[in-house]
Design a protein around this motif. Structure first.
Motif, mmCIF file in Angstrom:
data_model
loop_
_atom_site.group_PDB
_atom_site.id
_atom_site.type_symbol
_atom_site.label_atom_id
_atom_site.label_comp_id
_atom_site.label_asym_id
_atom_site.label_seq_id
_atom_site.Cartn_x
_atom_site.Cartn_y
_atom_site.Cartn_z
ATOM 1 N N LEU A 1 0.850 -1.189 0.000
ATOM 2 C CA LEU A 1 0.000 0.000 0.000
ATOM 3 C C LEU A 1 0.881 1.233 0.000
ATOM 4 O O LEU A 1 1.850 1.311 0.760
ATOM 5 C CB LEU A 1 -0.918 -0.003 1.231
ATOM 6 N N ASN A 2 0.547 2.188 -0.861
ATOM 7 C CA ASN A 2 1.228 3.485 -0.888
ATOM 8 C C ASN A 2 0.154 4.557 -0.834
ATOM 9 O O ASN A 2 -0.534 4.813 -1.827
ATOM 10 C CB ASN A 2 2.075 3.621 -2.150
ATOM 11 N N GLN A 3 -0.002 5.148 0.336
ATOM 12 C CA GLN A 3 -1.106 6.082 0.545
ATOM 13 C C GLN A 3 -0.677 7.218 1.455
ATOM 14 O O GLN A 3 -0.056 6.992 2.493
ATOM 15 C CB GLN A 3 -2.294 5.325 1.166
ATOM 16 N N SER A 4 -1.017 8.423 1.041
ATOM 17 C CA SER A 4 -0.719 9.616 1.848
ATOM 18 C C SER A 4 0.765 9.721 2.199
ATOM 19 O O SER A 4 1.129 10.133 3.307
ATOM 20 C CB SER A 4 -1.570 9.622 3.130
ATOM 21 N N GLY A 5 1.616 9.317 1.270
ATOM 22 C CA GLY A 5 3.052 9.405 1.499
ATOM 23 C C GLY A 5 3.611 8.328 2.396
ATOM 24 O O GLY A 5 4.778 8.384 2.783
ATOM 25 N N VAL A 6 2.804 7.318 2.736
ATOM 26 C CA VAL A 6 3.241 6.220 3.596
ATOM 27 C C VAL A 6 3.236 4.920 2.778
ATOM 28 O O VAL A 6 2.244 4.596 2.124
ATOM 29 C CB VAL A 6 2.316 6.061 4.820
ATOM 30 N N VAL B 1 0.756 -8.376 10.071
ATOM 31 C CA VAL B 1 1.859 -7.497 10.460
ATOM 32 C C VAL B 1 2.133 -6.545 9.300
ATOM 33 O O VAL B 1 2.101 -6.949 8.137
ATOM 34 C CB VAL B 1 3.126 -8.305 10.792
ATOM 35 N N SER B 2 2.384 -5.285 9.615
ATOM 36 C CA SER B 2 2.726 -4.293 8.596
ATOM 37 C C SER B 2 4.045 -3.610 8.950
ATOM 38 O O SER B 2 4.283 -3.272 10.109
ATOM 39 C CB SER B 2 1.631 -3.227 8.475
ATOM 40 N N PHE B 3 4.896 -3.436 7.939
ATOM 41 C CA PHE B 3 6.083 -2.606 8.048
ATOM 42 C C PHE B 3 5.843 -1.376 7.174
ATOM 43 O O PHE B 3 5.589 -1.523 5.970
ATOM 44 C CB PHE B 3 7.330 -3.350 7.586
ATOM 45 N N CYS B 4 5.897 -0.198 7.780
ATOM 46 C CA CYS B 4 5.545 1.027 7.070
ATOM 47 C C CYS B 4 6.686 2.042 7.119
ATOM 48 O O CYS B 4 7.259 2.292 8.188
ATOM 49 C CB CYS B 4 4.284 1.653 7.670
ATOM 50 N N ILE B 5 6.973 2.623 5.952
ATOM 51 C CA ILE B 5 7.945 3.723 5.858
ATOM 52 C C ILE B 5 7.162 5.019 5.977
ATOM 53 O O ILE B 5 6.340 5.353 5.119
ATOM 54 C CB ILE B 5 8.710 3.673 4.528
ATOM 55 N N GLU B 6 7.407 5.740 7.068
ATOM 56 C CA GLU B 6 6.721 7.000 7.324
ATOM 57 C C GLU B 6 7.771 8.089 7.533
ATOM 58 O O GLU B 6 8.475 8.095 8.544
ATOM 59 C CB GLU B 6 5.826 6.880 8.558
ATOM 60 N N GLY B 7 7.878 8.977 6.562
ATOM 61 C CA GLY B 7 8.929 9.992 6.637
ATOM 62 C C GLY B 7 10.289 9.313 6.560
ATOM 63 O O GLY B 7 10.566 8.535 5.650
ATOM 64 N N ASP B 8 11.141 9.587 7.543
ATOM 65 C CA ASP B 8 12.473 8.976 7.543
ATOM 66 C C ASP B 8 12.568 7.818 8.531
ATOM 67 O O ASP B 8 13.657 7.436 8.944
ATOM 68 C CB ASP B 8 13.538 10.024 7.876
ATOM 69 N N LYS B 9 11.420 7.228 8.891
ATOM 70 C CA LYS B 9 11.403 6.147 9.878
ATOM 71 C C LYS B 9 10.648 4.929 9.340
ATOM 72 O O LYS B 9 9.773 5.058 8.486
ATOM 73 C CB LYS B 9 10.765 6.618 11.193
ATOM 74 N N LEU B 10 11.012 3.770 9.876
ATOM 75 C CA LEU B 10 10.332 2.521 9.549
ATOM 76 C C LEU B 10 9.690 1.978 10.820
ATOM 77 O O LEU B 10 10.356 1.820 11.846
ATOM 78 C CB LEU B 10 11.318 1.489 8.979
ATOM 79 N N TYR B 11 8.374 1.714 10.751
ATOM 80 C CA TYR B 11 7.630 1.215 11.901
ATOM 81 C C TYR B 11 7.081 -0.181 11.618
ATOM 82 O O TYR B 11 6.788 -0.531 10.465
ATOM 83 C CB TYR B 11 6.458 2.144 12.237
ATOM 84 N N ARG B 12 6.910 -0.954 12.696
ATOM 85 C CA ARG B 12 6.253 -2.255 12.622
ATOM 86 C C ARG B 12 4.934 -2.186 13.388
ATOM 87 O O ARG B 12 4.892 -1.751 14.531
ATOM 88 C CB ARG B 12 7.137 -3.344 13.240
ATOM 89 N N TYR B 13 3.850 -2.640 12.729
ATOM 90 C CA TYR B 13 2.529 -2.620 13.342
ATOM 91 C C TYR B 13 2.000 -4.047 13.456
ATOM 92 O O TYR B 13 2.220 -4.888 12.578
ATOM 93 C CB TYR B 13 1.551 -1.788 12.503
ATOM 94 N N HIS B 14 1.278 -4.299 14.541
ATOM 95 C CA HIS B 14 0.687 -5.617 14.767
ATOM 96 C C HIS B 14 -0.500 -5.459 15.717
ATOM 97 O O HIS B 14 -0.557 -4.515 16.504
ATOM 98 C CB HIS B 14 1.716 -6.577 15.383
ATOM 99 N N PRO C 1 -2.366 1.108 9.200
ATOM 100 C CA PRO C 1 -2.627 0.693 10.585
ATOM 101 C C PRO C 1 -3.084 1.873 11.434
ATOM 102 O O PRO C 1 -2.598 2.993 11.279
ATOM 103 C CB PRO C 1 -1.275 0.153 11.051
ATOM 104 N N ASN C 2 -4.041 1.588 12.331
ATOM 105 C CA ASN C 2 -4.612 2.656 13.152
ATOM 106 C C ASN C 2 -4.164 2.587 14.605
ATOM 107 O O ASN C 2 -4.730 3.254 15.465
ATOM 108 C CB ASN C 2 -6.144 2.624 13.073
ATOM 109 N N ASN C 3 -3.174 1.763 14.908
ATOM 110 C CA ASN C 3 -2.658 1.720 16.282
ATOM 111 C C ASN C 3 -1.202 2.188 16.291
ATOM 112 O O ASN C 3 -0.629 2.499 15.257
ATOM 113 C CB ASN C 3 -2.792 0.315 16.878
ATOM 114 N N SER C 4 -0.621 2.256 17.461
ATOM 115 C CA SER C 4 0.758 2.737 17.569
ATOM 116 C C SER C 4 1.730 1.664 17.099
ATOM 117 O O SER C 4 1.542 0.478 17.368
ATOM 118 C CB SER C 4 1.070 3.137 19.014
ATOM 119 N N GLY C 5 2.768 2.092 16.403
ATOM 120 C CA GLY C 5 3.745 1.152 15.856
ATOM 121 C C GLY C 5 5.040 1.145 16.646
ATOM 122 O O GLY C 5 5.318 2.036 17.456
ATOM 123 N N GLN C 6 5.841 0.132 16.380
ATOM 124 C CA GLN C 6 7.147 -0.018 17.018
ATOM 125 C C GLN C 6 8.217 0.511 16.066
ATOM 126 O O GLN C 6 8.322 0.070 14.923
ATOM 127 C CB GLN C 6 7.401 -1.492 17.333
#
Length: 259
Positions: A73-78, A183-196, A207-212
């Motif tokens: 998914l590529n949405q809203s710059g994420v 599980v999602s790995f998302c590139i947001e700005g200059d950071k990479l987050y993991r969501y579960h 993902p709508n919850n806080s990521g690691q």
């Protein structure tokens, strides 16, 4: 007596000051060069450490992905890469398929892996996943909500579904998967987050919850995920940049599981 006194002339003092200035300039340049080299090595080491950690983590997790569950998914710059992790896979003796009667009990061969009963009802049972909907859509007949697993028997276990169900088709290899939440790995700005733990969605969403936080200093517009479903190969291109130090990681992960 004054005629025989010795001392420094003004010219000699000026020459000494000039020589000391030249030596000091050289020493300062040498020290500055050493400090800059140390800083560059430090920034490079930080980038390499971050990159190795996140690439190794991605490799380990994606290799356990359910076949045909990777989606992008590529949405809203994420940019997000999502997959359904396999908690346990085994061989079933029989699953209810039309025209058989619906049932909530499936007998499977005892697995060499340990089944963790924690949050069993958040897991799903999948048979013969051929496309993305087979993992995320419970209405297509290939993914069913899990109730529990009785591991007390040997050499077979009993898998219980939350309701009497029919599967859409048998697996040619009689494979049965129990999968965890996506599980999602998302590139947001200059950071990479993991969501579960955000649950199953038929259509991929951010993902709508806080990521690691997994990594920093990523060049977002030059980094990307790509997936080739024909050979089940996920390509991960990550570019790290910190204080003008740049590091490029091109990594391919093959999902070895078969439906």
């Amino acid at each position: 007596m004054m005629k025989f006194s010795k001392g420094f002339t003004l010219i000699e003092l000026i020459l000494v000051i000039m020589i000391l200035g030249i030596i000091s300039t050289g020493l300062i340049g040498f020290i500055t060069t050493g400090v800059n080299i140390y800083k560059n090595i430090h920034y490079r080491d930080v980038l390499i450490s971050d990159a190795r950690f996140v690439v190794e983590r991605l490799n380990r997790e994606v290799r356990q992905a359910l076949p045909n569950s990777v989606r992008l998914l590529n949405q809203s710059g994420v940019q997000c890469m999502e997959f359904a992790p396999v908690h346990l896979s085994t061989i079933y003796l029989d699953v209810p398929v039309s025209p058989e009667s619906a049932d909530n009990n499936i007998t499977v061969i005892q697995s060499s892996l340990v089944f963790e009963s924690t949050n069993s009802t958040s897991k799903r049972v999948v048979v013969f996943p051929e496309n993305l909907n087979d993992a995320y859509d419970v209405d297509n007949g290939k993914a069913k909500a899990l109730q529990s697993v009785d591991t007390s028997g040997s050499p077979t276990w009993d898998v219980f579904l939350q309701s009497n169900s029919l599967f859409a088709a048998d697996s040619p290899n009689e494979r049965l998967y129990i999968i965890d939440q996506p599980v999602s790995f998302c590139i947001e700005g200059d950071k990479l987050y993991r969501y579960h733990g955000y649950g199953f969605n038929t259509n991929q969403q951010l993902p709508n919850n806080s990521g690691q936080l997994m990594a920093e200093h990523i060049v977002a517009n030059a980094s990307r995920f790509s997936f080739d479903p024909n050979n089940a190969m996920l390509t991960i291109d990550l570019i790290f940049n910190n204080n003008n130090e740049q590091l490029v990681f091109n990594n391919g992960v093959h999902i070895a599981n078969v439906p």
